[in-house]
Each structure stands twice: as C-alpha cells, then as structure tokens.
Design a protein around this motif. Structure first.
Motif, PDB file in Angstrom:
ATOM      1  N   ILE A  12       0.635  -1.044   0.026  1.00 15.55           N
ATOM      2  CA  ILE A  12      -0.600   0.088  -0.225  1.00 15.55           C
ATOM      3  C   ILE A  12       1.127   1.117   0.122  1.00 15.55           C
ATOM      4  O   ILE A  12       0.793   2.130  -0.512  1.00 15.55           O
ATOM      5  CB  ILE A  12      -1.244   0.233   1.464  1.00 15.55           C
ATOM      6  CG1 ILE A  12      -1.956  -1.112   0.712  1.00 15.55           C
ATOM      7  CG2 ILE A  12      -1.661   1.366   1.713  1.00 15.55           C
ATOM      8  CD1 ILE A  12      -3.015  -1.357   1.897  1.00 15.55           C
ATOM      9  N   GLU A  13       1.490   0.745   0.949  1.00 12.49           N
ATOM     10  CA  GLU A  13       2.753   2.716   1.251  1.00 12.49           C
ATOM     11  C   GLU A  13       3.309   2.370  -1.159  1.00 12.49           C
ATOM     12  O   GLU A  13       3.668   3.576  -0.889  1.00 12.49           O
ATOM     13  CB  GLU A  13       4.072   2.135   1.614  1.00 12.49           C
ATOM     14  CG  GLU A  13       2.850   2.225   3.448  1.00 12.49           C
ATOM     15  CD  GLU A  13       4.026   1.743   4.263  1.00 12.49           C
ATOM     16  OE1 GLU A  13       4.914   1.690   4.533  1.00 12.49           O
ATOM     17  OE2 GLU A  13       3.651   2.037   5.389  1.00 12.49           O
ATOM     18  N   HIS A  14       3.586   1.215  -0.758  1.00 16.10           N
ATOM     19  CA  HIS A  14       4.205   1.817  -2.296  1.00 16.10           C
ATOM     20  C   HIS A  14       3.919   2.293  -3.332  1.00 16.10           C
ATOM     21  O   HIS A  14       4.291   2.924  -4.569  1.00 16.10           O
ATOM     22  CB  HIS A  14       4.948   0.883  -2.807  1.00 16.10           C
ATOM     23  CG  HIS A  14       5.910   0.535  -4.477  1.00 16.10           C
ATOM     24  ND1 HIS A  14       6.993   1.038  -4.708  1.00 16.10           N
ATOM     25  CD2 HIS A  14       5.905  -0.471  -5.162  1.00 16.10           C
ATOM     26  CE1 HIS A  14       7.586   0.692  -5.758  1.00 16.10           C
ATOM     27  NE2 HIS A  14       6.713   0.087  -6.234  1.00 16.10           N
ATOM     28  N   ALA A  15       2.418   1.669  -3.212  1.00 17.20           N
ATOM     29  CA  ALA A  15       1.548   2.149  -4.593  1.00 17.20           C
ATOM     30  C   ALA A  15       1.283   3.673  -4.657  1.00 17.20           C
ATOM     31  O   ALA A  15       0.932   4.394  -5.133  1.00 17.20           O
ATOM     32  CB  ALA A  15       0.534   1.143  -4.447  1.00 17.20           C
ATOM     33  N   ALA A  16       1.689   4.321  -3.176  1.00 14.51           N
ATOM     34  CA  ALA A  16       0.775   5.351  -3.030  1.00 14.51           C
ATOM     35  C   ALA A  16       1.937   6.543  -2.864  1.00 14.51           C
ATOM     36  O   ALA A  16       1.670   7.724  -3.067  1.00 14.51           O
ATOM     37  CB  ALA A  16       0.041   5.379  -1.326  1.00 14.51           C
ATOM     38  N   CYS A  17       3.101   5.972  -3.727  1.00 12.20           N
ATOM     39  CA  CYS A  17       3.942   6.919  -3.486  1.00 12.20           C
ATOM     40  C   CYS A  17       4.236   8.163  -4.172  1.00 12.20           C
ATOM     41  O   CYS A  17       4.364   8.696  -4.828  1.00 12.20           O
ATOM     42  CB  CYS A  17       5.467   5.923  -3.545  1.00 12.20           C
ATOM     43  SG  CYS A  17       5.316   5.104  -5.879  1.00 12.20           S
ATOM     44  N   ARG A  18       3.145   7.701  -5.988  1.00  7.99           N
ATOM     45  CA  ARG A  18       2.807   8.498  -6.851  1.00  7.99           C
ATOM     46  C   ARG A  18       1.184   8.140  -7.193  1.00  7.99           C
ATOM     47  O   ARG A  18       1.627   6.915  -7.223  1.00  7.99           O
ATOM     48  CB  ARG A  18       3.815   8.532  -7.933  1.00  7.99           C
ATOM     49  CG  ARG A  18       3.870   7.299  -8.977  1.00  7.99           C
ATOM     50  CD  ARG A  18       5.625   7.399  -9.760  1.00  7.99           C
ATOM     51  NE  ARG A  18       5.256   6.551 -10.770  1.00  7.99           N
ATOM     52  CZ  ARG A  18       5.828   5.282 -10.708  1.00  7.99           C
ATOM     53  NH1 ARG A  18       6.505   5.185  -9.313  1.00  7.99           N
ATOM     54  NH2 ARG A  18       5.877   4.275 -11.628  1.00  7.99           N
ATOM     55  N   ALA A  19       0.088   8.877  -7.358  1.00  8.75           N
ATOM     56  CA  ALA A  19      -0.924   8.491  -8.201  1.00  8.75           C
ATOM     57  C   ALA A  19      -0.583   8.946  -9.467  1.00  8.75           C
ATOM     58  O   ALA A  19      -1.605   9.487  -9.962  1.00  8.75           O
ATOM     59  CB  ALA A  19      -1.665   9.471  -7.415  1.00  8.75           C
ATOM     60  N   ASP A  20      -0.156   8.146 -10.032  1.00 14.15           N
ATOM     61  CA  ASP A  20       0.048   7.668 -11.803  1.00 14.15           C
ATOM     62  C   ASP A  20      -1.132   6.933 -12.878  1.00 14.15           C
ATOM     63  O   ASP A  20      -1.308   6.816 -13.666  1.00 14.15           O
ATOM     64  CB  ASP A  20       1.156   7.356 -12.146  1.00 14.15           C
ATOM     65  CG  ASP A  20       2.296   5.700 -11.387  1.00 14.15           C
ATOM     66  OD1 ASP A  20       0.874   5.563 -10.620  1.00 14.15           O
ATOM     67  OD2 ASP A  20       3.307   5.593 -12.588  1.00 14.15           O
ATOM     68  N   ILE A  21      -1.308   5.966 -11.897  1.00 16.26           N
ATOM     69  CA  ILE A  21      -2.718   5.507 -11.882  1.00 16.26           C
ATOM     70  C   ILE A  21      -4.327   5.610 -11.470  1.00 16.26           C
ATOM     71  O   ILE A  21      -4.406   6.105 -11.426  1.00 16.26           O
ATOM     72  CB  ILE A  21      -2.436   3.694 -11.374  1.00 16.26           C
ATOM     73  CG1 ILE A  21      -0.898   3.166 -11.638  1.00 16.26           C
ATOM     74  CG2 ILE A  21      -3.339   2.973 -11.780  1.00 16.26           C
ATOM     75  CD1 ILE A  21      -0.733   3.052 -13.335  1.00 16.26           C
ATOM     76  N   VAL A  22      -4.835   5.830 -13.201  1.00 21.27           N
ATOM     77  CA  VAL A  22      -5.930   5.449 -12.940  1.00 21.27           C
ATOM     78  C   VAL A  22      -7.266   4.552 -12.552  1.00 21.27           C
ATOM     79  O   VAL A  22      -6.688   3.734 -13.237  1.00 21.27           O
ATOM     80  CB  VAL A  22      -6.916   6.899 -14.226  1.00 21.27           C
ATOM     81  CG1 VAL A  22      -8.594   7.014 -14.377  1.00 21.27           C
ATOM     82  CG2 VAL A  22      -6.313   7.634 -14.386  1.00 21.27           C
ATOM     83  N   LEU A  23      -8.061   4.663 -11.821  1.00 16.37           N
ATOM     84  CA  LEU A  23      -9.014   3.804 -11.319  1.00 16.37           C
ATOM     85  C   LEU A  23     -10.352   4.073 -12.069  1.00 16.37           C
ATOM     86  O   LEU A  23     -10.593   5.025 -10.947  1.00 16.37           O
ATOM     87  CB  LEU A  23      -8.503   3.376  -9.953  1.00 16.37           C
ATOM     88  CG  LEU A  23      -9.234   1.935  -9.312  1.00 16.37           C
ATOM     89  CD1 LEU A  23      -9.852   1.088 -10.032  1.00 16.37           C
ATOM     90  CD2 LEU A  23      -9.903   2.230  -7.545  1.00 16.37           C
ATOM     91  N   ALA A  24     -10.708   3.114 -12.317  1.00 22.74           N
ATOM     92  CA  ALA A  24     -12.186   3.731 -12.827  1.00 22.74           C
ATOM     93  C   ALA A  24     -13.261   2.282 -12.193  1.00 22.74           C
ATOM     94  O   ALA A  24     -12.368   0.752 -11.913  1.00 22.74           O
ATOM     95  CB  ALA A  24     -12.399   2.828 -14.357  1.00 22.74           C
ATOM     96  N   VAL A  25     -13.958   2.568 -11.327  1.00 24.20           N
ATOM     97  CA  VAL A  25     -14.811   2.272 -10.507  1.00 24.20           C
ATOM     98  C   VAL A  25     -16.560   2.084 -11.350  1.00 24.20           C
ATOM     99  O   VAL A  25     -16.663   2.881 -11.511  1.00 24.20           O
ATOM    100  CB  VAL A  25     -14.798   2.524  -9.335  1.00 24.20           C
ATOM    101  CG1 VAL A  25     -15.677   1.626  -8.207  1.00 24.20           C
ATOM    102  CG2 VAL A  25     -13.515   2.946  -8.334  1.00 24.20           C
TER     103      VAL A  25
END
Length: 310
Positions: A12-25
């Motif tokens: 989780i910490e690694h993924a949050a290091c940069r918000a470069d991915i767009v997630l469609a819910v």
C-alpha cells in the motif's frame, strides 16, 4: 491491524508513492462501494473515476456525508452492465489503467470482461490470484485460482500459472516457485490433478510456461512444509518455500482461501488477471485493509508493461 501484515502494508505504501494510475470503479451505487472508492482516493493510491449514474452517486454521497471532490464521475444510465461497458471504453481510450467492481454483481462484470466487444480480453484465459500476508509466515504467498475458473483443464491451468507468475514478477519476485497442489504427491491417473501437475512441469521445461520454477503434484502439507517433504523423501526446491500455490479447482481454492482468512488470520489482496488491465473484485465481507491492498496490488501490476500485453 496493518502493522501485523508488513507485506501488504508495504505494498500500500509503495503504491501510494505516486498517484499515476487511473482506477475506474464500476457502478459504485451503494454506500459501502462508494466509501471504498473514496478511501482509495483519500489514500492517494490512484486517481479515481466513478463510472455510473451521476445523480444516484451524488445522492448516495449526500446521504452518507461523503466528499466527492477528489474523484471524477463518468455519467451513465442507471444500469450496471452499461456502466461496465463504459468503464471498458475508458480502458480502450487509455483513460483508465485498472478497474474495480462497485455494487454490481460479479457475474455482470465478468460477463463484460469476457465479451469480445468490450476489448478487455487477451490471448490468455482470465483468472484470479490472491496474495496472502499471514502472521506466522515470513513471506507473502499467492493462491490461484479461487474465484473464476471452476474446473480448469490443462491448458487453462497453464494460463492460470502464467498469469500468477507475471503478477509475482510485478511485485519483485524474480523467479517464483510454483507448487501445484493435489490430494497426493504421487501421480495417479484416477486423480486428474496429479496428471495435470506433471504435464505442467514438463510444459515449463519446454518453455510453454516461463519465468517460474514449477513442481507437482504436491500435497498441501509437503508444499508448504520442508519437514513434511523431507519425511516423505520429496526432493524439491519448491516444496517448503512456494511463492505461488496452484489449486486443482475452484472448490479447493475457495475453501483454502477462506481457511487462511478465518482460521489462519491472514489478510489478502486479489486481482483478476489475463485481461488488458488488472481488475479488483470487491466483496462485502472484505476488510477495508484488504480492499486497499487489492487496489495497491493492481496499481503495482498496472505499472508494469506486460500488464497490458495483448
């Protein structure tokens, strides 16, 4: 809770290091699904796009006192399948890099994922993989397929294994060890899983499965316990230290998955693989931590070039 689960917490910490991915819910049209989506945005794991009827989503947010300022809404008619197709279109346009199930039924989303017109299929069979973080185990463990394929044949198992190996590569396991589970470590023609396991190992030797080290058939005891393997005189570099366990069918996998959660006190992250982008299938019984970890796993995988291979 997070401090007891270092691998998923680190993910989780690694993924949050940069918000470069767009997630469609897809169709977050009930409070729990909307809250999970907003938690992802608040943690900075991804840029979140809510795909569904604008008026209904905003009404749920108003009733739940939820803040929509950090997310985008792509308006659709109030129909979950229409929302799923709209989310698939965002992927096709390069505007979304991963998907997450909202409040629609799993079979509704899966129906769109497997349809040719949605454009999300690849040349691989679609499968699912869990990554477990367990208090008494000093490494993460992946389990596949516990969700999608009911009675996979040999060629489907090949794709299930390859999908899981690719995911293991994405999280930094260079050459994952794959234990192929059955009821026994002896090859028995009356137990199809043992024959499939032997064939999968030979396929790996011949380059039909790449990037991992396979062994099987293995009973669950000698797959996870080096001592058990020693007692049974099983010479294996996989037995006792697998990174991935391949189950013979969905019933086995689903039972084992729930045993690890409810008896082994594990937390897990899960993804649908074999599609153009990773897909998070949420469940109402998932913990908040598990939902965030699943998104984080998808984010890490989506950053890898092979995650969108045709």
């Amino acid at each position: 809770m997070p401090h007891a689960y270092p691998y998923l917490t680190g993910l989780i910490e690694h993924a949050a290091c940069r918000a470069d991915i767009v997630l469609a819910v897809v169709y977050p049209c009930e409070p729990l699904a909307l809250r999970a989506s907003l938690d992802v945005a608040a943690r900075g794991l991804a840029q979140v796009v809510l795909v569904g009827p604008h008026s209904r989503i905003t009404q749920i947010a108003l009733e739940s006192d939820a803040d929509l300022s950090r997310v985008e809404i792509v308006d659709t008619v109030d129909d979950p399948i229409a929302a799923a197709h709209a989310a698939a279109a965002l992927v096709a346009e390069g505007r979304a890099h991963m998907l997450m199930k909202g409040s629609l039924h799993t079979d509704q989303l899966m129906g769109v994922l497997v349809s040719r017109e949605a454009g999300l299929r690849t040349n691989r069979r679609i499968s699912h993989a869990f990554m477990f973080d367990m208090p008494d185990v000093d490494r993460p463990l992946m389990l596949t397929d516990c969700v999608v394929n009911i009675e996979p044949d040999l060629l489907v198992k090949r794709d299930i294994v390859q999908n899981a190996i690719d995911l293991a590569h994405a999280i930094g396991i260079g050459r994952p060890r794959v234990g192929i589970l059955s009821a026994t470590e002896a090859i028995n023609p009356a137990i199809r899983g043992t024959v499939d396991a032997a064939a999968l190992c030979k396929m790996a030797e011949r380059g039909q499965i790449t990037g991992g080290e396979l062994d099987g058939p293995l009973g669950f005891d000698n797959a996870i316990s080096a001592e058990s393997a020693r007692i049974k005189h099983i010479a294996s570099t996989v037995a006792g230290s697998p990174d991935i366990l391949l189950v013979p069918n969905l019933e086995t996998g689903n039972t084992l998955y729930k045993s690890l959660i409810y008896l082994g006190h594990a937390q897990c992250a899960g993804l649908v693989l074999g599609t153009r982008v990773p897909v998070v299938l949420t469940s109402r019984t998932d913990s908040e931590f598990s939902r965030l970890a699943s998104v984080a796993l998808g984010v890490v995988f989506a950053r890898k070039p092979h995650a969108v291979a045709a």
